[in-house]
Design an enzyme around this catalytic site. Structure first.
Site, PDB file in Angstrom:
ATOM      1  N   ASP A  35      -0.555  12.248  -8.050  1.00 30.41           N
ATOM      2  CA  ASP A  35      -1.608  11.224  -8.081  1.00 30.41           C
ATOM      3  C   ASP A  35      -2.532  11.421  -6.883  1.00 30.41           C
ATOM      4  OD1 ASP A  35       0.106  10.369  -6.111  1.00 30.41           O
ATOM      5  OD2 ASP A  35       0.105   8.269  -6.730  1.00 30.41           O
ATOM      6  N   ASP A  59       2.801  12.956 -12.205  1.00 27.93           N
ATOM      7  CA  ASP A  59       2.999  11.847 -11.266  1.00 27.93           C
ATOM      8  C   ASP A  59       2.454  10.553 -11.882  1.00 27.93           C
ATOM      9  OD1 ASP A  59       3.884  10.941  -8.832  1.00 27.93           O
ATOM     10  OD2 ASP A  59       2.218  11.770  -7.663  1.00 27.93           O
ATOM     11  N   GLU A  66       9.141  11.511   1.892  1.00 23.77           N
ATOM     12  CA  GLU A  66       7.887  11.730   2.620  1.00 23.77           C
ATOM     13  C   GLU A  66       7.926  11.021   3.968  1.00 23.77           C
ATOM     14  OE1 GLU A  66       4.345  11.225   0.284  1.00 23.77           O
ATOM     15  OE2 GLU A  66       3.030  11.402   2.029  1.00 23.77           O
TER      16      GLU A  66
HETATM   17  O1  KIV Z   1       0.768  12.997  -5.213  1.00 19.11           O
HETATM   18  C1  KIV Z   1       1.255  13.808  -4.422  1.00 19.11           C
HETATM   19  O2  KIV Z   1       0.625  14.796  -4.025  1.00 19.11           O
HETATM   20  C2  KIV Z   1       2.602  13.561  -3.951  1.00 19.11           C
HETATM   21  C3  KIV Z   1       3.174  14.502  -2.948  1.00 19.11           C
HETATM   22  C4  KIV Z   1       2.648  14.145  -1.619  1.00 19.11           C
HETATM   23  C5  KIV Z   1       4.638  14.526  -2.979  1.00 19.11           C
HETATM   24  O3  KIV Z   1       3.213  12.621  -4.338  1.00 19.11           O
END
Ligand code: KIV
Length: 285
Positions: free
Chosen positions: A66, A105, A203
């Site tokens: 995302d 995501d 994270e």
């Molecule tokens: O959306 C994204 O890029 C992420 C990463 C930072 C793991 O969730």
């Protein structure tokens, strides 16, 4: 007697057979890699060329993050991006990757309301985006969503520690799990594993806490700002390869200066066009 390979992380299984190259990375392969003490790589990807290039390079997992909200659509946070904006990017990445596991995501607001909402959104990522798995942010509070998705046949990667969708709730970009709050990270990690997640992203978590989680969990951990003891690592590709400029988070290592390369190429093209040297005879019918 052959010398034993040093175990990766205390408690990790001793390496057994050397890994056979896999034609297609599946969620089970990531777990087997953890059991063998092998690390794996993950990068974000949002389009066909980047996805195909990273796949060719041997990157094991491609995340259609995302973070496209920032890196594709130009928003300041990951909050505004929608399911309808992410689905075509996911489909492009899934179509371009022949080996990597492609994870879609779930964006803010598309799964938090209820397990049913989460399942229906995740199903769209699998059916319309052609993702192989989905990722969602949150720990123990997301266990019902993870259970619903996995019982309905959708593999789930969890994401704990600093979760960018909760930036405003967490009071900005902050390391999570320092001091006494380390217990919360451990509890979240165990909760998502119990709920059925096949892997968990951590994270901005202190390295020693992430190492403990990695040792305690059977599922693989993936770090971004969580130290070297995680089973895998992930970075946003525009950060890692220098397409984005300016101040980077401390956990980013830059492997290239793509901004510089593109800038030079664009300036050369501009000069050729304006100077009348492009197109030349070779480029003219
Ligand atoms: O959306 C994204 O890029 C992420 C990463 C930072 C793991 O969730």
């Amino acid at each position: 007697m052959a010398e034993e390979t040093a175990p990766y992380g205390a408690g990790a299984a001793k390496p057994t057979e050397p890994a056979k190259p896999v034609a297609k990375v599946r969620t089970a392969h990531l777990r087997e890699m953890k059991e063998r003490g092998e690390r794996f790589s993950m990068l974000t990807a949002y389009d066909m060329y980047a996805a195909a290039t990273f796949d060719e390079a041997g990157i094991d997992v491609l995340l259609v993050g995302d973070s496209a909200s920032n890196n594709v659509y130009g928003h300041a946070t990951s909050l505004p991006v929608t399911v309808d904006e992410l689905l075509p990017l996911t489909r492009a990445v899934a179509g371009a990757a022949s080996r990597a596991l492609v994870v879609g995501d779930l964006p803010f607001g598309s799964y938090q309301a209820s397990p049913e909402q989460g399942y229906l959104t995740a199903a769209r990522f699998m059916k319309e985006g052609l993702a192989h798995a989905v990722k969602l942010e949150g720990g123990a509070e997301m266990a019902p969503q993870i259970e619903r998705m996995t019982s309905g046949g959708i593999p789930v990667m969890a994401h704990i520690g600093f979760t960018p969708q909760a930036e405003h709730a967490l009071g900005g970009y902050r390391v999570q799990g320092r001091g006494e709050t380390a217990d919360r990270i451990l509890a979240d990690a165990h909760a998502v594993q119990e709920a059925g997640a096949f892997a968990v992203v951590m994270e901005m978590v202190p390295g020693d806490v992430a190492a403990r989680v990695t040792e305690e969990l059977a599922i693989p951990t993936i770090g971004i700002g969580a130290g070297v003891e995680c089973d895998g690592q992930v970075l946003v590709w525009q950060d890692a390869f220098g397409l984005r400029t300016g101040r980077m988070p401390r956990f980013v290592k830059q492997y290239a200066d793509l901004h510089g390369v593109l800038l030079e190429a664009a300036r050369a093209y501009d000069a050729d066009v304006k100077g009348g040297t492009f197109p030349g005879a070779d480029h003219t019918f």
